[in-house]
Design an enzyme around this catalytic site. Structure first.
Site, PDB file in Angstrom:
ATOM      1  N   HIS A 168      -8.543   3.627  13.265  1.00 44.61           N
ATOM      2  CA  HIS A 168      -7.747   3.381  12.058  1.00 44.61           C
ATOM      3  C   HIS A 168      -8.453   2.418  11.118  1.00 44.61           C
ATOM      4  O   HIS A 168      -8.990   1.389  11.540  1.00 44.61           O
ATOM      5  CB  HIS A 168      -6.381   2.805  12.448  1.00 44.61           C
ATOM      6  CG  HIS A 168      -5.320   2.996  11.404  1.00 44.61           C
ATOM      7  ND1 HIS A 168      -5.340   2.325  10.204  1.00 44.61           N
ATOM      8  CD2 HIS A 168      -4.220   3.786  11.381  1.00 44.61           C
ATOM      9  CE1 HIS A 168      -4.295   2.689   9.481  1.00 44.61           C
ATOM     10  NE2 HIS A 168      -3.600   3.576  10.170  1.00 44.61           N
ATOM     11  N   THR A 195      -0.530  -0.231  19.922  1.00 44.37           N
ATOM     12  CA  THR A 195       0.024   0.913  19.194  1.00 44.37           C
ATOM     13  C   THR A 195       1.244   1.456  19.916  1.00 44.37           C
ATOM     14  O   THR A 195       1.295   1.457  21.147  1.00 44.37           O
ATOM     15  CB  THR A 195      -1.017   2.041  19.026  1.00 44.37           C
ATOM     16  OG1 THR A 195      -0.409   3.161  18.388  1.00 44.37           O
ATOM     17  CG2 THR A 195      -1.570   2.495  20.367  1.00 44.37           C
ATOM     18  N   ARG A 212       0.816  -1.213   0.000  1.00 40.21           N
ATOM     19  CA  ARG A 212       0.000   0.000   0.000  1.00 40.21           C
ATOM     20  C   ARG A 212       0.855   1.270   0.000  1.00 40.21           C
ATOM     21  O   ARG A 212       0.625   2.175  -0.810  1.00 40.21           O
ATOM     22  CB  ARG A 212      -0.930   0.012   1.220  1.00 40.21           C
ATOM     23  CG  ARG A 212      -1.989  -1.065   1.241  1.00 40.21           C
ATOM     24  CD  ARG A 212      -2.867  -1.064   0.011  1.00 40.21           C
ATOM     25  NE  ARG A 212      -3.473   0.237  -0.257  1.00 40.21           N
ATOM     26  CZ  ARG A 212      -3.876   0.646  -1.461  1.00 40.21           C
ATOM     27  NH1 ARG A 212      -3.724  -0.131  -2.516  1.00 40.21           N
ATOM     28  NH2 ARG A 212      -4.435   1.826  -1.617  1.00 40.21           N
ATOM     29  N   ILE A 213       1.827   1.367   0.897  1.00 37.30           N
ATOM     30  CA  ILE A 213       2.611   2.596   0.982  1.00 37.30           C
ATOM     31  C   ILE A 213       3.589   2.700  -0.180  1.00 37.30           C
ATOM     32  O   ILE A 213       3.788   3.789  -0.746  1.00 37.30           O
ATOM     33  CB  ILE A 213       3.346   2.692   2.334  1.00 37.30           C
ATOM     34  CG1 ILE A 213       2.333   2.752   3.473  1.00 37.30           C
ATOM     35  CG2 ILE A 213       4.250   3.926   2.375  1.00 37.30           C
ATOM     36  CD1 ILE A 213       1.353   3.923   3.391  1.00 37.30           C
ATOM     37  N   CYS A 219       2.144   7.105  10.239  1.00 37.58           N
ATOM     38  CA  CYS A 219       1.102   8.018   9.760  1.00 37.58           C
ATOM     39  C   CYS A 219       0.431   8.730  10.933  1.00 37.58           C
ATOM     40  O   CYS A 219       0.122   9.929  10.850  1.00 37.58           O
ATOM     41  CB  CYS A 219       0.077   7.270   8.920  1.00 37.58           C
ATOM     42  SG  CYS A 219      -0.774   5.906   9.769  1.00 37.58           S
TER      43      CYS A 219
END
Length: 343
Positions: free
Chosen positions: A186, A218, A14-15, A159
């Site tokens: 998220h 996280t 994705r990134i 992000c």
């Protein structure tokens, strides 16, 4: 005039794909050039998922195959399919910077494998295990000016870190922060299955991504404190995955250092987004839903309609952010700035 920095993307998920697409749409395009991609997937799949994206739409240019190469608007990108850094000839490809988007390497020992294999420097799309594992952790707009050009291992943080740190930095300076609690809502990620499965050690992540709201671990608090050490010991964070494909939100609860009003805080934030930080932050009071911020390049969009105050000190803010597109654009900003510093 300096030549474009020759980039390789390691890990084209994705990134990685957003980074290439963002570069194609960016003014940095004449300063950065992707010349190689290393991704184990088949070349035909790489070309297909470059051309068509369920979240960001069709690629706004020509995507073709030529032998074992990918052609983007006629520019050749060499594609390899290796699973280790040592198997790629970074030196032979003339790479100036590897954009590490696989997320598999987080310690200095692991990252040094790229350097030993001929890659002169790395920009990570994720936080390192610790501050000592990289030469710098950069959030563009906060500390990018600290890059000297001699660094070899740089992290672009996460992000969520890119979304909250500019806002927290501003509020800490202007109103003070005693404590802050961050709750990230998220969108689903590819470490979650569509149907219940056995693929993850975190039992909650074995559950169907599109059927539940799922709490996950996280490192956001640690990431914030790494960038804003004055807040060390004052930050707590939790994350919840929600069944949407893209665009996330952060619910921010701040114990301010003095009495504040919602109107004054909104005015402060709106002014900041109209000034030097307009590239990083935006402000809105319109009745938005998350999908409205798909493909938004800002690190965060402050939703002034959701600002609340409990008593005189307890402030509540809501930030929207495109967790893919905003972050990919900040990676571009860091790479572009780093290029200016490299002799």
């Amino acid at each position: 005039m300096k030549k474009p920095l020759r980039l390789a993307i390691n890990g084209y998920g994705r990134i990685g794909r957003c980074f290439l697409r963002a570069l194609h749409e960016s003014p940095c395009r004449d300063r950065l050039q992707v010349v190689a991609i290393n991704e184990p997937a088949a070349l035909e799949s790489i070309a297909y998922l470059t051309r068509f994206d369920s979240t960001h739409g069709r690629f706004p240019g020509a995507v073709e195959l030529h032998g074992q190469n990918l052609l983007i608007d006629g520019d050749t990108i060499a594609v390899s399919h290796e699973t280790t850094p040592e198997a790629v000839d970074w030196r032979g490809l003339g790479i100036d910077l590897v954009v590490e988007c696989s997320g598999r390497y987080s310690t200095r020992a692991e990252l040094q494998r790229f350097i030993a294999a001929g890659a002169p420097r790395l920009l990570l799309s994720h936080p390192a295990n610790s501050a000592a594992d990289v030469d710098a952790t950069i959030v563009y707009g906060i500390n990018h000016e600290t890059l000297a050009g001699s660094e070899r291992l740089v992290s672009n943080a996460s992000c969520t870190t890119n979304a909250v740190v500019p806002v927290l930095d501003l509020l800490a300076r202007e109103i003070g922060i005693e404590h802050v609690l961050l709750t990230t809502l998220h969108s689903v990620m590819n470490d979650q299955p569509l149907a219940d499965g056995y693929h993850h050690a975190d039992l909650r992540r074995t559950r169907s991504a599109m059927q539940s709201i799922i709490p996950v671990s996280t490192g956001l608090a640690r990431g914030v404190e790494r960038l804003l050490p004055a807040l060390a010991g004052r930050v707590q964070a939790k994350a919840i995955r929600v069944p949407t494909a893209n665009v996330s939100a952060i619910d921010m609860v701040i114990d301010a250092g003095r009495p504040v009003t919602a109107d004054a805080v909104n005015a402060l934030l709106a002014a900041a987004t109209a000034g030097p930080w307009r590239k990083l932050l935006a402000y809105t009071a319109a009745p938005h839903a998350s999908v409205d911020f798909n493909h938004d390049p800002h690190s965060a969009i402050i939703d002034g309609s959701q600002t609340r105050l409990a008593g005189q000190h307890m402030l509540n803010l809501l930030l929207w952010f495109d967790n893919e597109w905003g972050f990919a654009n900040r990676m571009l900003d860091v790479a572009c700035h780093w290029r200016q510093k490299i002799s």
